[in-house]
Design a protein around this motif. Sequence first.
Motif, PDB file in Angstrom:
ATOM      1  N   GLY A 262       0.811  -1.210   0.000  1.00 50.82           N
ATOM      2  CA  GLY A 262       0.000   0.000   0.000  1.00 50.82           C
ATOM      3  C   GLY A 262       0.841   1.256   0.000  1.00 50.82           C
ATOM      4  O   GLY A 262       0.513   2.252  -0.659  1.00 50.82           O
ATOM      5  N   GLU A 263       1.951   1.223   0.732  1.00 56.06           N
ATOM      6  CA  GLU A 263       2.847   2.376   0.755  1.00 56.06           C
ATOM      7  C   GLU A 263       3.462   2.598  -0.624  1.00 56.06           C
ATOM      8  O   GLU A 263       3.583   3.743  -1.089  1.00 56.06           O
ATOM      9  CB  GLU A 263       3.941   2.169   1.802  1.00 56.06           C
ATOM     10  CG  GLU A 263       4.827   3.379   2.024  1.00 56.06           C
ATOM     11  CD  GLU A 263       5.818   3.198   3.164  1.00 56.06           C
ATOM     12  OE1 GLU A 263       6.690   4.066   3.324  1.00 56.06           O
ATOM     13  OE2 GLU A 263       5.719   2.182   3.888  1.00 56.06           O
ATOM     14  N   ALA A 264       3.850   1.512  -1.294  1.00 59.89           N
ATOM     15  CA  ALA A 264       4.424   1.642  -2.639  1.00 59.89           C
ATOM     16  C   ALA A 264       3.359   2.093  -3.636  1.00 59.89           C
ATOM     17  O   ALA A 264       3.630   2.907  -4.523  1.00 59.89           O
ATOM     18  CB  ALA A 264       5.029   0.306  -3.079  1.00 59.89           C
ATOM     19  N   ASP A 265       2.143   1.588  -3.487  1.00 61.73           N
ATOM     20  CA  ASP A 265       1.070   1.928  -4.414  1.00 61.73           C
ATOM     21  C   ASP A 265       0.691   3.409  -4.299  1.00 61.73           C
ATOM     22  O   ASP A 265       0.286   4.028  -5.292  1.00 61.73           O
ATOM     23  CB  ASP A 265      -0.141   1.049  -4.122  1.00 61.73           C
ATOM     24  CG  ASP A 265      -1.242   1.225  -5.151  1.00 61.73           C
ATOM     25  OD1 ASP A 265      -1.006   0.923  -6.334  1.00 61.73           O
ATOM     26  OD2 ASP A 265      -2.349   1.674  -4.770  1.00 61.73           O
ATOM     27  N   ALA A 266       0.807   3.974  -3.089  1.00 63.89           N
ATOM     28  CA  ALA A 266       0.445   5.379  -2.888  1.00 63.89           C
ATOM     29  C   ALA A 266       1.507   6.340  -3.405  1.00 63.89           C
ATOM     30  O   ALA A 266       1.243   7.537  -3.546  1.00 63.89           O
ATOM     31  CB  ALA A 266       0.196   5.635  -1.408  1.00 63.89           C
ATOM     32  N   ALA A 267       2.689   5.824  -3.687  1.00 57.78           N
ATOM     33  CA  ALA A 267       3.791   6.676  -4.152  1.00 57.78           C
ATOM     34  C   ALA A 267       3.975   6.526  -5.656  1.00 57.78           C
ATOM     35  O   ALA A 267       3.510   5.568  -6.269  1.00 57.78           O
ATOM     36  CB  ALA A 267       5.084   6.289  -3.430  1.00 57.78           C
ATOM     37  N   ASP A 268       4.646   7.501  -6.243  1.00 51.84           N
ATOM     38  CA  ASP A 268       5.023   7.357  -7.654  1.00 51.84           C
ATOM     39  C   ASP A 268       6.509   7.006  -7.722  1.00 51.84           C
ATOM     40  O   ASP A 268       7.196   6.921  -6.698  1.00 51.84           O
ATOM     41  CB  ASP A 268       4.706   8.619  -8.458  1.00 51.84           C
ATOM     42  CG  ASP A 268       5.382   9.863  -7.889  1.00 51.84           C
ATOM     43  OD1 ASP A 268       6.476   9.732  -7.304  1.00 51.84           O
ATOM     44  OD2 ASP A 268       4.818  10.963  -8.027  1.00 51.84           O
TER      45      ASP A 268
END
Length: 503
Positions: A262-268
């Motif tokens: 989720g942390e990776a998905d929220a970042a670009d």
Amino acid sequence: MLSVVWGLGWVVASIERTAYPRFKRLITAHELHLFFSPTRDELQWAADATDCDEHLLALLAMLKSYRRMGCFPALEDVPVMVVDFVRRAVELPEGTLPVYRAERTAKHHRGLVRKRVGVTYDQAMARGIVEQSIRKEAAAKNRPADLINIALEKVVEAGLELPGFSTFDKMASKIRTEVNVSIRTGIHDRMSTAQRAGLMRLLEERDSDGTMLFNRLKKPAKGPTWSHFKNLTKRLEWLDGLGDSDVWMDGVAAGKITDFAGEADAADASELRDFVPVKRIALVAALTHKARMRVRDDLATMFCKRVATKIKKAKAELEEIRLAEREIVEALIGNYRTVLKYIDAGGPAQEALTKAAAMTAEVRQALEGLDEDASVDEVATRLEGRVSPAVLAQVVQAGGLGAIRRAVEGFGGFAGQYEQIEKVSAHHGNFWEVLLYGQIGRDRAVMFDLAGAENLVFTATSEDNRVLDALAHAQRHQAARGEYITAFNEEGKEVDISFATQN
């Protein structure tokens, strides 16, 4: 809510999101009477331990607050309505405030409260329990509020006084960070150098549409069309080519994987490049793992939706056939009505039959008493030289049948009528299953590829393996081009397909 202190990298939990005891903003009259009414025994105990109204009110406020909350709030944090309620309950003068002239007195009173309530004041032990419980749970949970709530429960179970909320909050943030660093390092170390490099390329290289390859990991499944179905299988192959994420995530709790992903998905991509390499790779690896899981779920869902669509089309085709057959049935009914008219009383066939019967009776009367060996001349004499009525009777009957035959020929002939009857019979009932094969023919190769390449692993939900055995048998004959495959397996035993309906 969760607020992030970016400078320190800590995630700080709001006390409202935890079970840490605190005064409500609005306390009802019922709650005041239930939780903050001093008993006579408590009043006598407090009066014996104090020497002025202010200390009496302060001690009772601390006692009732501790019983309600399990910790000592600062006296200035005790709501005014609680102070006023306790003061009126013990009939102290208006304007009396819960204050101490010396901290030593306040400390002594806290000891009296602990003794009366039966709790132990051991902050070192309490912090040890907090650290141990948070460190254990942080391996599976990531939200600081969850970690704090578990630690609170453990301290209460130990019969210890609760440390302040800031103690819980700081320990949760610190230990959570340490555990996460350890988990991310493990993920990083279980990957090969080539696999790490492959994930890093996702943050550097661009896809054909100009976006970063990293964005491929976030793409959701589309509708269950033929092109989307094929694209999803290609996406599965691409994701599996990045590496076996099951090995990377070995021993990592599912909740942690979800949070990292989720942390990776929220970042670009640019934001992830700012992270230290170990964290960057671990987060992208977690997102890759979730993407591999999701694409398999999407394929299974798309497969079910696509089969449902094919079944719907097969049923629609059956309905179209029924509509076409309805016209045939109506024509057959009309044809049968015409045939009945020819056969029924007053019809050509019935009139011919009556006339033939009369002629036959006339012949029998004329030839009555004639010996079987009589000559042709004698028979002709009896019939007075006329054409034999028997022959005429046969001609008349043939004429009646000819009328019926001509009617049938007018409807397209006997063969045409039989063909129409067969068409109606073939789709009589709700046998849409026989039409399904023609609908799923285009998907056959892709479905075999999915099952044969072990991209999708099928597992029986019970001890009944008949469906899986039948699938394996079909896979062994994947290259067959006939309409049917053998019903017997390699051991010569018949494949059990009793799980399927007769249709």
